[in-house]
Structure formats: C-alpha cells, structure tokens
Design an enzyme around this catalytic site. Sequence first.
Site, PDB file in Angstrom:
ATOM      1  CE1 TYR A  62      63.089 106.705 -39.917  1.00 50.76           C
ATOM      2  CE2 TYR A  62      63.147 104.946 -38.288  1.00 50.76           C
ATOM      3  CZ  TYR A  62      63.801 105.883 -39.051  1.00 50.76           C
ATOM      4  OH  TYR A  62      65.170 106.000 -38.946  1.00 50.76           O
ATOM      5  N   GLY A  63      56.400 106.016 -40.443  1.00 51.21           N
ATOM      6  CA  GLY A  63      55.111 105.312 -40.621  1.00 51.21           C
ATOM      7  C   GLY A  63      54.830 104.866 -42.050  1.00 51.21           C
ATOM      8  CB  SER A  69      61.336 108.338 -37.038  1.00 49.88           C
ATOM      9  OG  SER A  69      60.148 108.376 -36.291  1.00 49.88           O
ATOM     10  CB  CYS A  82      52.062 105.441 -31.398  1.00 45.29           C
ATOM     11  SG  CYS A  82      52.863 106.945 -32.027  1.00 45.29           S
ATOM     12  CB  THR A  83      57.052 106.508 -28.688  1.00 43.03           C
ATOM     13  OG1 THR A  83      57.290 107.051 -29.997  1.00 43.03           O
ATOM     14  CG2 THR A  83      57.611 105.106 -28.607  1.00 43.03           C
ATOM     15  CD  GLU A  86      55.775 115.252 -34.053  1.00 41.43           C
ATOM     16  OE1 GLU A  86      56.075 116.129 -34.875  1.00 41.43           O
ATOM     17  OE2 GLU A  86      56.472 114.237 -33.862  1.00 41.43           O
ATOM     18  CB  CYS A 128      60.961 103.774 -33.563  1.00 42.02           C
ATOM     19  SG  CYS A 128      60.070 103.949 -35.121  1.00 42.02           S
ATOM     20  CG  ASN A 129      55.458 101.139 -31.349  1.00 46.21           C
ATOM     21  OD1 ASN A 129      55.273 100.068 -30.788  1.00 46.21           O
ATOM     22  ND2 ASN A 129      55.466 102.288 -30.704  1.00 46.21           N
ATOM     23  CB  SER A 130      57.597 102.237 -37.823  1.00 48.55           C
ATOM     24  OG  SER A 130      56.428 102.967 -37.582  1.00 48.55           O
TER      25      SER A 130
END
Lengths: 289, 289
Positions: free
Chosen positions: A47-48, A16, A194-195, A162, A78-80
């Site tokens: 995306y979460g 994402s 989580c990346t 971020e 992406c984990n989601s």
Amino acid sequence: MVASTHRDRPIGVFDSGVGGLTVLHELLVQLPQEDFVYLADTARFPYGERSQAELQEFSLQIAEELIRRQVKLLVVACNSATAAALPLLQERMMRTTLGVDVIGVVRPGAVHAVAATRTGRVGLLATTATVESGAYAEAIAAADPHVDLVQVPCPDLTEIIEGGFPFDQRVVDTVRRYCAPLREARVDTVVLGCTHYPLVRPMLQRMLGPGVTIISSGAPLARQVEHVLGSRSLQAGRTEGEGTYSFLCTGDPEPFRTMGTRFLQMPLGEVAQVDVAGGALAGGGPALA
Amino acid sequence: MVASTHRDRPIGVFDSGVGGLTVLHELLVQLPQEDFVYLADTARFPYGERSQAELQEFSLQIAEELIRRQVKLLVVACNSATAAALPLLQERMMRTTLGVDVIGVVRPGAVHAVAATRTGRVGLLATTATVESGAYAEAIAAADPHVDLVQVPCPDLTEIIEGGFPFDQRVVDTVRRYCAPLREARVDTVVLGCTHYPLVRPMLQRMLGPGVTIISSGAPLARQVEHVLGSRSLQAGRTEGEGTYSFLCTGDPEPFRTMGTRFLQMPLGEVAQVDVAGGALAGGGPALA
C-alpha cells in the site's frame, strides 16, 4: 437479521499483507476471549506507493467485505490505510445499520509515546509514505504540541524484514543506519510506525540502548479496542477458553501463510482467498450507502 | 598476565544448547556495551537426564574453558546446571586468580515472581528434572515462605519447541495442557523455569489471560548481572556502539547455528567448535585448583 448477538460477532482486522499480524498478535494476547477475522489485501500489496484515493477505495471495499461477515468492530492494522482513510471509514461505518466503530493504528501509538516520554523528544521509524502523510506528527501534536518528533523514513526496511529469515548482517546494518539519527537526537521514546518493525525490535532496543522506550502499535491499539468494547458493552460473552481467529487473503494464500507465522508467532491455520475488488461499497452500493 | 583491563573482558554464558540464547538475547538488549562469549555443550545435550555429579563435572569443565578465555563474569543460562552446580561453581570460581562471580538462572526469576505476585499464588513451568530438583521451590521460599508455588513439570515441551517451526496445532495443544493446572489454581504469576519456553510465551499469555504476569529468566538475570558489574566496577569501558558476541559449541556447529537464530532473534555469525571434556578442572587441574 444477525443470527448471533452483537457481542458474539468477530472483530475485523485488515492490512495489505502480513505486517498487521503483529497487531493481531497483540489483540489475541490481550483479548483472548474475542473472535477475529483478518483480511490481507495481498493482491494489491504494498500500500506504501498507492494514492490517497486508491487507499480510500480499497479500504471501503475491505470494510464492506468484513461488514458482510458481521464484524462488531473494525481495526485498520495498516499505517498507510489509517493515514489515508480512517476518517472516511469511520464516517461510512457509523452509517451502517450496525454502527460499527473503526480503530486505526496511528493514534494509539502516538498517544502512548507522548505518555511515555520524559524528555519530550520522540522518534518515529516509518515508511516514506507514512512519514510524508504527516499522520504521526499530527497525532503527536494533538496529544502534546510541545513534543519534538524526529521522523526517520525507512524506505527499504519492510522488504528487508520480509526477505530476511534468519536475519543476517544486512538487516543489522540497515537497522543501525536508521537508528543513527535517533541516537544523535537523543530521543527517549521511539514509535514503530510500521507494523513490520516489531520483528526487529530486539535489534532496535540493543542499538538504541536500554533507556529508550520502544512503542509498537499493537499493545496500545489493543487497549483502545478493549475500551471501545467496554463502552459499547460489546465484549464477547465467552468466559472460558479462547476465541477463534481466521484469515482471508485477496492474493495467493500460500505465501501469506508461510510468511505470516513469523509475524503472528502462533499457528495460522486455514487461509481462504476472497475477492473484494468487485464490492459495490466504494461506488456507494447498498451495504454502506 | 591479562592483556586487557578486567572491565573490557567478555562475560561468559553457557547452556547445554540453544535454550540459553533466550537469556543471551536479554543480556544483549539490556547490556549492549558488553562483550559476550556463549558456550553451548551440544555434544552432551540434553542436560535434563544427567546426574548431579555429571552436571557438576560438565559445568566445571565449561567454566575452565571460559576462564581460559578470560571472562570477567560467568552466567549459567541453564536451569539444570544451575540447580546442580551453582554453589560449587561459585566456590571454585572465586578461588581463581581473577575471582569471577557466577550468576545462575533460578534465583533472579524466583525473586522477580515473588515481587510480582499480588495473590501469593505463583506457577512454575519447567522440565521434570528442574521441578524435581526443588531449586525454584527453595528460591521462592527463601524470598517469601508464604508464597504458594504450583509446579507443573512439562516433560516434552523442550523437544516440541525445538522441533516445531512454524508452530502447529500440536504445540498449541501441548501448551494448553500444561496451562490447565495453573488456570485451575488461579495463579497470578507464572515463572518460565526453562530457557526454551520464552518461544511459546505469546501462546501462554493468551491461554493464561492478560491478567497473569509471565516471568522468564532472561530479564531479571540481566538486571542481576548489571548489579554485579556495577558493584565490582566491571562495566565495559565502551561508551558508543555495541559490544561483540561469539559462540562456542562442543558438537556440530551447523544445527546450533540454524536453530539458534530462532532463540536469539539476531544474527548468530560464526560458531567455533571446541572440546571441553579434556579439561583438567573437574579433576582439580591447575586453572581452578
């Protein structure tokens, strides 16, 4: 139909936003001969909070865009998206004329954690959505049902990472708070689910102690990609020098470029904007029908 | 005379600037219970062009300042100062009432490289001054005289790393140029003989290939520090949480703070300015006489 031979086509990677660049980073280091194309769906970031249905739709749209660019393999960085859409993506992508494999971020990290733990107590740091999806709990139980998984949802950590450069005391305090339950549970292995989290890995290692093994998705995923390429005889033909990498972005390329260098730790170069939402795939259009 | 017990005193670390923060980084991660005080001699940066006599004088002045701050161990996190002044520092510091050990950056990396190589072909990337000092060639020969060392002086890499954020194509091209002789020589292990180089480690690993082991000074040095503390029963008494770290700087603290966060990968906090050049030590004053 395809101009290049299959093995010289690029590997597609998507997320994402910038987080998946920590995964691309490991791919660039471990598979320097390969070409990569990375797509960031920044227009629909994050995306979460998205529903399963939305994530499946987005993932199929992106897959269609990358198939159009003739990728030989698709990595869901992406984990989601992995938790919501991996089986669907795998099923649809195998139906394409090219028969493209899809690798997600959850299982490689889970398997690696099970292999690394000595005490059988593993910790997970992830977004609330990833924890709630149960994807890691499932993947770890599938690898070893007797491993205890201590899951810590970190609702604000992605935004704090971020927003924070250089890191300040607020980042340290946040990371310390999420480490506390892992220290209390005396886990000997921690999965970064989580990346974004590899950016605070040094801090995490210091707080968890040198005896704790920290596992991020990138390295074990890159090894899995290497195995797939090997078993399909799809390794790049190049024997000298490095491959290329390029970027696509559904939102404004500039903030992606600026933030991205912190996550990739290498120059980003050009980022092209692309519209994937109009794709026919999610509705069963021609490309992946 | 000393208020705290010996084991609860800090570890002193010094360098000419920010480079040594990559070493401090590893110490903070591997020895989280210890306290550290880091001194950057930025007023006299860079050390690369200094004579042996100057580096010995500077090192003794800094050692005196850190002894005054009651360090229990001294780490020379600078390849130039280690090559020029380590034996002298070790001799003088052992003569103090506290009998302080001194650990430098060259030998731990050299020993680690000899242990890691399978082919016996090891590469070294370092500043011209460090290559010319012969310190790594000597340390590697002492560990195994049958290891071939391919030394590549990188005259401009330190400046390019300090100047480049985010990294651009110029950094990539420079790093590639210095990798070429190592690839040609087919070394299987590469020592980063300058504390700045870990910042381009991902790029180096990509260009050298995944089969090459890259060794920076920080991790093996931290292990040696752990051994010294253990053998002298000097490990910090703290059993919970992390120790403190603080910074001294002989020049303007602001640029050090700004640049430093990239190298430390953790918040720097306060940086105090200090004058070490007036110290009596180099002339044989009271503290280390």
